[in-house]
Design a protein around this motif. Structure first.
Motif, PDB file in Angstrom:
ATOM      1  N   GLU A  81      -1.176 -10.929  -3.585  1.00 17.60           N
ATOM      2  CA  GLU A  81      -1.290  -9.798  -4.603  1.00 17.60           C
ATOM      3  C   GLU A  81       0.134  -8.559  -3.885  1.00 17.60           C
ATOM      4  N   ALA A  82      -0.391  -8.447  -2.757  1.00 17.95           N
ATOM      5  CA  ALA A  82       0.795  -7.432  -2.099  1.00 17.95           C
ATOM      6  C   ALA A  82       2.016  -7.851  -1.944  1.00 17.95           C
ATOM      7  N   ALA A  83       2.359  -9.241  -1.930  1.00 22.00           N
ATOM      8  CA  ALA A  83       3.897  -9.786  -2.123  1.00 22.00           C
ATOM      9  C   ALA A  83       4.143  -9.669  -3.475  1.00 22.00           C
ATOM     10  N   GLU A  84       3.179  -9.754  -4.495  1.00 20.59           N
ATOM     11  CA  GLU A  84       3.728  -9.748  -5.915  1.00 20.59           C
ATOM     12  C   GLU A  84       4.162  -8.409  -6.158  1.00 20.59           C
ATOM     13  N   ALA A  85       3.344  -7.328  -5.638  1.00 22.36           N
ATOM     14  CA  ALA A  85       3.524  -6.010  -5.942  1.00 22.36           C
ATOM     15  C   ALA A  85       4.784  -5.461  -5.281  1.00 22.36           C
ATOM     16  N   VAL A  86       5.220  -5.798  -4.166  1.00 23.39           N
ATOM     17  CA  VAL A  86       6.453  -5.623  -3.524  1.00 23.39           C
ATOM     18  C   VAL A  86       7.464  -6.144  -4.246  1.00 23.39           C
ATOM     19  N   LEU A  87       7.680  -7.369  -4.668  1.00 21.84           N
ATOM     20  CA  LEU A  87       8.572  -7.733  -5.426  1.00 21.84           C
ATOM     21  C   LEU A  87       8.732  -7.260  -6.818  1.00 21.84           C
ATOM     22  N   SER A  88       7.842  -6.584  -7.376  1.00 18.80           N
ATOM     23  CA  SER A  88       8.036  -6.055  -8.798  1.00 18.80           C
ATOM     24  C   SER A  88       8.164  -4.469  -8.601  1.00 18.80           C
ATOM     25  N   ALA A  89       8.308  -4.056  -7.498  1.00 13.87           N
ATOM     26  CA  ALA A  89       8.372  -2.471  -7.357  1.00 13.87           C
ATOM     27  C   ALA A  89       9.982  -1.929  -7.651  1.00 13.87           C
ATOM     28  N   GLY A  90      10.641  -2.830  -7.653  1.00 11.02           N
ATOM     29  CA  GLY A  90      12.004  -2.288  -8.024  1.00 11.02           C
ATOM     30  C   GLY A  90      12.946  -1.990  -7.066  1.00 11.02           C
ATOM     31  N   ILE A  91      12.720  -2.326  -5.760  1.00  6.96           N
ATOM     32  CA  ILE A  91      13.668  -2.009  -4.573  1.00  6.96           C
ATOM     33  C   ILE A  91      14.997  -2.879  -4.845  1.00  6.96           C
ATOM     34  N   ARG A  92      15.864  -1.688  -4.490  1.00  8.40           N
ATOM     35  CA  ARG A  92      17.372  -2.233  -5.080  1.00  8.40           C
ATOM     36  C   ARG A  92      17.910  -3.336  -4.171  1.00  8.40           C
ATOM     37  N   ASP A  93      17.499  -3.593  -3.151  1.00  6.48           N
ATOM     38  CA  ASP A  93      18.476  -4.419  -2.387  1.00  6.48           C
ATOM     39  C   ASP A  93      17.289  -5.330  -1.447  1.00  6.48           C
ATOM     40  N   LEU A 108       0.817  -1.232   0.010  1.00 11.73           N
ATOM     41  CA  LEU A 108       0.126   0.016  -0.051  1.00 11.73           C
ATOM     42  C   LEU A 108       0.994   1.212   0.054  1.00 11.73           C
ATOM     43  N   ALA A 109       1.919   1.232   0.812  1.00 14.88           N
ATOM     44  CA  ALA A 109       3.046   2.419   0.969  1.00 14.88           C
ATOM     45  C   ALA A 109       3.495   2.707  -0.636  1.00 14.88           C
ATOM     46  N   LEU A 110       3.956   1.508  -1.277  1.00  8.45           N
ATOM     47  CA  LEU A 110       4.671   1.622  -2.726  1.00  8.45           C
ATOM     48  C   LEU A 110       3.613   2.050  -3.613  1.00  8.45           C
ATOM     49  N   ALA A 111       2.277   1.852  -3.300  1.00  9.82           N
ATOM     50  CA  ALA A 111       1.124   1.933  -4.320  1.00  9.82           C
ATOM     51  C   ALA A 111       0.825   3.586  -4.394  1.00  9.82           C
ATOM     52  N   ALA A 112       0.856   4.108  -3.138  1.00  7.75           N
ATOM     53  CA  ALA A 112       0.365   5.543  -2.719  1.00  7.75           C
ATOM     54  C   ALA A 112       1.881   6.198  -2.991  1.00  7.75           C
ATOM     55  N   GLU A 113       3.030   5.896  -2.966  1.00 10.03           N
ATOM     56  CA  GLU A 113       4.071   6.657  -3.186  1.00 10.03           C
ATOM     57  C   GLU A 113       5.191   5.675  -3.978  1.00 10.03           C
ATOM     58  N   ASP A 147      23.871 -20.335   1.247  1.00  7.99           N
ATOM     59  CA  ASP A 147      23.362 -20.732   0.058  1.00  7.99           C
ATOM     60  C   ASP A 147      22.438 -19.507  -0.318  1.00  7.99           C
ATOM     61  N   VAL A 148      23.062 -18.467  -0.517  1.00 13.84           N
ATOM     62  CA  VAL A 148      22.364 -17.166  -1.008  1.00 13.84           C
ATOM     63  C   VAL A 148      22.506 -17.203  -2.428  1.00 13.84           C
ATOM     64  N   GLY A 149      21.378 -16.934  -3.195  1.00 13.22           N
ATOM     65  CA  GLY A 149      21.530 -16.631  -4.408  1.00 13.22           C
ATOM     66  C   GLY A 149      20.846 -15.695  -5.173  1.00 13.22           C
ATOM     67  N   ASP A 150      20.934 -15.021  -6.272  1.00 12.64           N
ATOM     68  CA  ASP A 150      20.242 -14.036  -6.812  1.00 12.64           C
ATOM     69  C   ASP A 150      19.044 -14.529  -7.731  1.00 12.64           C
ATOM     70  N   TYR A 151      17.877 -14.150  -7.604  1.00 12.47           N
ATOM     71  CA  TYR A 151      16.757 -14.897  -8.396  1.00 12.47           C
ATOM     72  C   TYR A 151      15.729 -13.883  -8.774  1.00 12.47           C
ATOM     73  N   ALA A 152      14.992 -14.159  -9.978  1.00 14.48           N
ATOM     74  CA  ALA A 152      13.887 -13.492 -10.245  1.00 14.48           C
ATOM     75  C   ALA A 152      12.782 -14.130  -9.433  1.00 14.48           C
ATOM     76  N   VAL A 153      12.176 -13.535  -8.410  1.00 15.74           N
ATOM     77  CA  VAL A 153      11.131 -13.897  -7.779  1.00 15.74           C
ATOM     78  C   VAL A 153       9.783 -13.338  -7.917  1.00 15.74           C
ATOM     79  N   HIS A 154       8.805 -14.195  -7.950  1.00 17.07           N
ATOM     80  CA  HIS A 154       7.516 -13.796  -8.188  1.00 17.07           C
ATOM     81  C   HIS A 154       6.743 -14.465  -7.375  1.00 17.07           C
ATOM     82  N   VAL A 155       5.332 -14.086  -7.311  1.00  8.54           N
ATOM     83  CA  VAL A 155       4.489 -14.960  -6.196  1.00  8.54           C
ATOM     84  C   VAL A 155       3.173 -15.102  -7.109  1.00  8.54           C
ATOM     85  N   GLU A 156       2.700 -16.438  -6.871  1.00  7.57           N
ATOM     86  CA  GLU A 156       1.360 -17.002  -7.748  1.00  7.57           C
ATOM     87  C   GLU A 156       0.290 -16.293  -7.267  1.00  7.57           C
TER      88      GLU A 156
END
Length: 317
Positions: free
Chosen positions: A177-189, A137-142, A263-272
């Motif tokens: 839907e919230a999880a997918e929105a946050v992971l798709s928002a472009g937060i750098r780290d 909600l915070a990312l959607a508003a701002e 065992d940390v790796g970089d991934y393209a992460v999405h939520v169904e």
């Protein structure tokens, strides 16, 4: 160097341990707690957060946030049905005295927006250990927050299994839907600690004995909460009820001890968000030929000894 953080949470027992450890560890400064509907309803997550802060004598502001998911009117399976067979695992009210400190005026979502638009908070890590409704909600508003949040640590998801369905972990399933929105928002780290990591670093009855021996409010409170988790841990045969993961506190420990996860790796992460049997499932794609942006690091393992050392340091006066 002290790390400043905000915890966004749905305070049940593991969130409570995370809050106490963040408030007390000498290398951390807990700026605020924001609460969301999840383990228990919003009124209880807020009261529980206030209770544990009062218990350890920490003067940390608490802001209440979203009472329901961003799209759905309720959980995919309503809470009273979901918890019908194990209603005591997540108590509505944690076993601490009622809070003395009031919740702050204003909404958690607006607090997050105001905080991260302020340059003075450019170093504040956001640790999100409940459903991601407030953050979405915070990312959607701002939308500028995607560039303003310096680091996001998430407890959520799992790779190929789940703890609420065969495919999904609870936090992502509650509000996919919230999880997918946050992971798709472009937060750098973004660092995700899924069930794979948190189950690799459980606390034991022996750890509870060690915490009791410390004797401080944070230590004994954590021991009580972990013993409850062990005794009621879902699907564990009685003979194996000797340990339980304390998922959310691990997300705080990693700020002090990055080596607590491995065992940390970089991934393209999405939520169904639409699957009949896979709703809320986390997809972590590391295919070399994929063009999907790798938007998060995912830790698949953790060290229980380092985790316990973190808690010991936090709760030893």
């Amino acid at each position: 160097m002290t790390t400043r953080l905000i915890i966004d949470c749905d305070t049940g027992s593991d969130d409570a341990v995370a809050i106490m450890a963040a408030a007390l560890h000498p290398d951390l400064e807990l700026v605020a707690v924001t609460t969301v509907n999840g383990n228990v309803p919003l009124v209880n997550t807020t009261e529980n957060s206030l209770r544990v802060l009062d218990h350890v004598g920490a003067d940390v502001p608490v802001y209440a946030g979203a009472p329901r998911p961003i799209v759905r009117p309720d959980f995919p399976i309503p809470r009273h049905i979901l918890n019908g067979n194990n209603p005591e695992f997540q108590k509505l009210d944690l076993d601490f005295p009622p809070s003395r400190t009031p919740v702050r005026e204003g909404n958690a979502v607006q607090f997050l927006i105001d905080t991260y638009l302020d340059d003075a908070n450019s170093d504040v890590v956001l640790v999100a250990v409940g459903p991601l409704t407030n953050v979405a909600l915070a990312l959607a508003a701002e939308p500028r927050l995607a560039e303003r949040i310096p680091r996001l640590v998430i407890m959520g998801g799992s790779i190929g299994w789940g703890n609420v369905t065969a495919a999904a972990e609870f936090n992502f399933w509650v509000d996919p839907e919230a999880a997918e929105a946050v992971l798709s928002a472009g937060i750098r780290d973004v660092l995700i600690l899924p069930l794979d990591a948190t189950h690799a670093a459980p606390l034991s009855l022996a750890d509870c004995d060690a915490l009791d021996a410390i004797g401080s409010p944070g230590a004994t409170g954590t021991s009580m909460l972990v013993r409850h988790r062990i005794g009621f841990y879902p699907d564990a045969p009685d003979a194996e009820k000797l340990t339980a993961p304390v998922h959310d506190a691990l997300c705080v420990a990693v700020l002090v001890h990055p080596d607590v996860v491995s065992d940390v790796g970089d991934y393209a992460v999405h939520v169904e968000t639409t699957g009949e049997r896979t709703l809320g499932a986390m997809l972590a794609d590391d295919r070399g030929w994929s063009t999907d942006r790798r938007n998060a690091r995912v830790a698949k393992c953790a060290d229980a000894h380092i985790f316990m050392r973190f808690l010991t340091d936090a709760f030893t006066p």
